[in-house]
Design a protein around this motif. Structure first.
Motif, short mmCIF file in Angstrom:
data_model
loop_
_atom_site.label_atom_id
_atom_site.label_comp_id
_atom_site.label_asym_id
_atom_site.label_seq_id
_atom_site.Cartn_x
_atom_site.Cartn_y
_atom_site.Cartn_z
N GLU A 161 -2.09 5.05 16.88
CA GLU A 161 -3.29 4.45 16.29
C GLU A 161 -3.65 3.17 17.04
OE1 GLU A 161 -3.73 4.63 11.92
OE2 GLU A 161 -3.95 2.45 12.02
N THR A 162 -4.91 3.02 17.37
CA THR A 162 -5.41 1.81 18.02
C THR A 162 -6.42 1.15 17.08
OG1 THR A 162 -5.10 2.71 20.23
CG2 THR A 162 -6.66 0.89 20.01
N LYS A 186 -7.50 8.76 24.46
CA LYS A 186 -8.42 9.80 24.03
C LYS A 186 -8.35 9.93 22.52
CE LYS A 186 -9.35 14.76 24.52
NZ LYS A 186 -8.92 16.02 25.18
N PRO A 187 -9.40 9.61 21.78
CA PRO A 187 -9.34 9.66 20.32
C PRO A 187 -9.22 11.10 19.80
CG PRO A 187 -11.16 8.27 21.07
CD PRO A 187 -10.67 9.04 22.26
N THR A 188 -8.42 11.26 18.75
CA THR A 188 -8.39 12.52 18.01
C THR A 188 -9.12 12.38 16.68
OG1 THR A 188 -6.25 11.90 17.02
CG2 THR A 188 -6.21 13.23 19.04
N GLU A 189 -9.28 11.13 16.24
CA GLU A 189 -10.03 10.86 15.00
C GLU A 189 -10.52 9.42 15.03
OE1 GLU A 189 -9.24 10.41 10.15
OE2 GLU A 189 -7.63 11.08 11.49
N ILE A 190 -11.79 9.21 14.76
CA ILE A 190 -12.34 7.86 14.68
C ILE A 190 -12.14 7.34 13.26
CG2 ILE A 190 -14.40 6.42 14.91
CD1 ILE A 190 -13.40 7.55 17.56
N LEU A 191 -11.48 6.19 13.14
CA LEU A 191 -11.23 5.58 11.83
C LEU A 191 -12.33 4.62 11.44
CD1 LEU A 191 -7.43 4.83 12.34
CD2 LEU A 191 -8.46 6.82 11.20
N SER A 273 -11.70 1.72 16.03
CA SER A 273 -10.34 2.02 15.58
C SER A 273 -10.21 3.54 15.52
CB SER A 273 -10.07 1.42 14.21
OG SER A 273 -10.16 0.01 14.24
N TYR A 274 -9.11 4.07 16.06
CA TYR A 274 -9.01 5.52 16.16
C TYR A 274 -7.56 6.00 16.25
CZ TYR A 274 -8.58 4.40 21.19
OH TYR A 274 -8.19 3.88 22.41
N LYS A 275 -7.38 7.27 15.91
CA LYS A 275 -6.11 7.96 16.09
C LYS A 275 -6.10 8.60 17.48
CE LYS A 275 -3.94 7.84 11.97
NZ LYS A 275 -2.50 7.45 11.80
N HIS A 276 -4.90 8.78 18.03
CA HIS A 276 -4.76 9.43 19.34
C HIS A 276 -3.38 10.06 19.42
CE1 HIS A 276 -2.26 6.01 20.60
NE2 HIS A 276 -3.18 5.21 20.08
N MET A 277 -3.12 10.81 20.44
CA MET A 277 -1.80 11.39 20.63
C MET A 277 -0.78 10.26 20.74
SD MET A 277 -2.07 14.67 20.57
CE MET A 277 -0.55 15.24 21.34
N ALA A 278 0.37 10.45 20.11
CA ALA A 278 1.39 9.40 20.08
C ALA A 278 1.81 9.02 21.50
CB ALA A 278 2.59 9.86 19.29
N THR A 279 1.98 7.71 21.70
CA THR A 279 2.40 7.21 23.01
C THR A 279 3.57 6.25 22.84
OG1 THR A 279 1.72 5.97 24.99
CG2 THR A 279 0.75 5.29 22.90
N ASN A 280 4.46 6.27 23.79
CA ASN A 280 5.53 5.28 23.84
C ASN A 280 5.71 4.87 25.30
OD1 ASN A 280 7.49 3.56 22.83
ND2 ASN A 280 9.12 5.06 23.11
N GLU A 281 4.59 4.56 25.92
CA GLU A 281 4.58 4.19 27.33
C GLU A 281 5.40 2.93 27.55
OE1 GLU A 281 1.18 3.42 30.77
OE2 GLU A 281 0.63 4.25 28.82
#
Length: 499
Positions: A161-162, A186-191, A273-281
């Motif tokens: 989430e960003t 890349k958003p999967t859902e716009i919050l 603000s949006y959801k995206h694929m989980a990242t742990n960069e």
């Protein structure tokens, strides 16, 4: 020692953009001079609003510089006898204005059902320039819910989430082309999506105001987003640049570009603000309690930790929305750090911000014994570099000298060295700033940690434009990048934020 009290209280209420500010202003007695050598104190009592909770509170102080000493004044705000906020004052033709964030203290007083709060204005140090206090005001944001520190402090490169990523809606040089910008993921859902450009918060609707294509946002024709035409940001000649107002010559692209301090860039941003694929960069810092053992022990044992922040305008809080009294009233990154340490460890933290805009490490080394050492800090955050043009070895000497001077007053003091963000790459390239980051890395040892903000900003710039993360278009962060500063530093101090 003189103690000068406020002689009258004026209560008013105002509206800033779309936010309601409660303001309690005070008239100051004549000759209310604060002189560090005489330990003068100006006292004020402010009435508090009758509300249940607040997201932001600040005290603003205005006055005059009384003489021309070379040691800058640094005012300290205390609530009762507890120091809560400080700021070094820049002399602007004998006048000054300063804002001190006191959200936690005002929030606690309101929770305790207090009707008023007693404040003291003073200095520490021996030879700072005297100031005459002309006015002081308490400003409290009420009836707003936009500011949530714990959410803003979630590391950007962790999770799915960003929150409130900023985009500047800049038109293309070819006005016929669509207005687009890259998001970090890349958003999967716009919050949530909104703009402040109309002077109030305006919610934006997907496929009406904007559309998303992969990691790219496009602002649609006739949307509620105020597009800034390319010609209003850049000019080819000095004569054309007059239409931009304040501007810088950007040597890399050989154009003149708009420059604004305050909240201009902030108020024209779009926030997503949006959801995206989980990242742990693997971007950011790692928590290691062996690097700053004294600091971690203080926090875990809930012993009062004295933190001093020392640096340039980026550290001072330039362009933070709270310092511009603009929604969401987010503080500077130093305030974020202090607030989050208090919240996570439930430990007492005393925070001094002794930074000053326009300064470099040479100035810092010359002034530190009067501006920072009197605080006798346990942890000092040193964040110089943006204004430095010195050879790397001289920069290193300045940093080492500052560390040595700090440890003369507190041998067990620990240090965090913060590398500087990039300046606008369209303006100028400063390869020596990369060398400063290497200098800082070389100095990391037990008791000296490095928070490499520059590395994180470099990663951001691979995906996002500088203009999407700036507060002035040249060398200051906006709220989004200010959060990156705080997150990177806190990764050194809080295990749950570490990579």
């Amino acid at each position: 020692m003189k103690i000068l009290k406020i002689i009258s209280i004026l209560l008013i209420a105002i509206t800033s953009t779309f936010a309601e500010l409660y303001v309690d202003s005070a008239k100051i007695d004549n000759n209310a001079v604060v002189n560090s050598q005489e330990k003068d104190v100006v006292e004020a009592t402010f009435k508090l609003p009758k509300v249940k909770r607040i997201p932001f509170a600040a005290i603003t102080v205005e006055g005059e510089i009384k003489d021309t000493k070379q040691i800058y004044p640094s005012l300290l705000i205390s609530v009762g006898d507890n120091p809560v906020a400080s700021r070094t004052i820049l002399n602007k033709k004998g006048k000054f204005g300063a804002l001190f964030v006191v959200t936690r203290e005002i929030r606690d007083a309101i929770r305790e059902n207090k009707e008023s709060i007693d404040v003291k204005i003073s200095m520490s140090g021996k030879n700072q320039t005297a100031c005459e206090i002309k006015s002081a005001s308490l400003k409290v944001l009420i009836n707003e819910k936009h500011f949530r520190t714990s959410i803003y402090m979630r590391p950007v490169f962790s999770g799915d989430e960003t929150i409130a990523e900023s985009i500047f809606p800049l038109g293309d040089a070819d006005a016929k082309k669509p207005v687009t910008a890259k998001l970090l993921f890349k958003p999967t859902e716009i919050l949530e999506a909104y703009t402040l450009s109309s002077g109030k918060k305006v919610e934006l609707q997907k496929d009406k105001d904007y559309k998303i294509n992969g990691d790219t946002i496009e602002f649609l024709p006739n949307s509620n987003v105020k597009i800034i035409p390319y010609s209003e940001m850049y000019a080819d000649t000095k004569e054309q640049a007059k239409n931009l107002g304040a501007n810088f010559h950007f040597s890399v692209i050989k154009k003149y570009a708009k420059f604004r301090e305050g909240n201009w860039f902030h108020s024209h941003m779009v926030y997503i603000s949006y959801k995206h694929m989980a990242t742990n960069e693997k971007v950011g810092e790692k928590y290691d309690d062996t690097i700053l053992p004294n600091t971690i022990t203080f926090l875990k044992e809930k012993r009062p930790l004295r933190i001093a922040l020392y640096g340039d305008s980026i550290s001072q809080g330039a362009n933070a929305s709270g310092h511009s009294l603009t929604i969401p009233f987010a503080p500077s990154w130093g305030d974020y750090v202090a607030q989050e340490l208090k919240r996570y460890y439930r430990a007492p933290v005393v925070y001094f911000n002794r930074a000053l805009g326009g300064t470099n490490s040479t100035w810092g080394n010359a002034q530190i014994e009067e501006l920072v050492c009197p605080d006798k800090p346990d942890l000092v955050i040193l964040a110089f570099g943006m204004n430095d043009r010195l050879p790397a070895e001289k920069f290193k000497e300045n940093i080492q000298s500052m560390i040595s001077k700090i440890r003369k007053v507190n041998p067990s003091a620990e240090i965090i060295l913060v590398t500087s963000m990039f300046a606008n790459p369209l303006w100028h390239n400063f390869p020596v700033h990369d060398e400063y980051a290497k200098v800082c890395a070389s100095l990391q040892t037990k008791g000296v940690a490095v928070a490499d903000v520059r590395a994180v900003h470099k990663r951001l710039l691979k995906q996002k434009r500088f203009i999407d993360m700036t507060g002035n278009n040249v060398n200051h962060p906006n709220d989004f990048l200010i959060r990156i500063y705080a997150q990177t530093i806190l990764q050194k101090l809080i295990p749950t934020m570490s990579k």
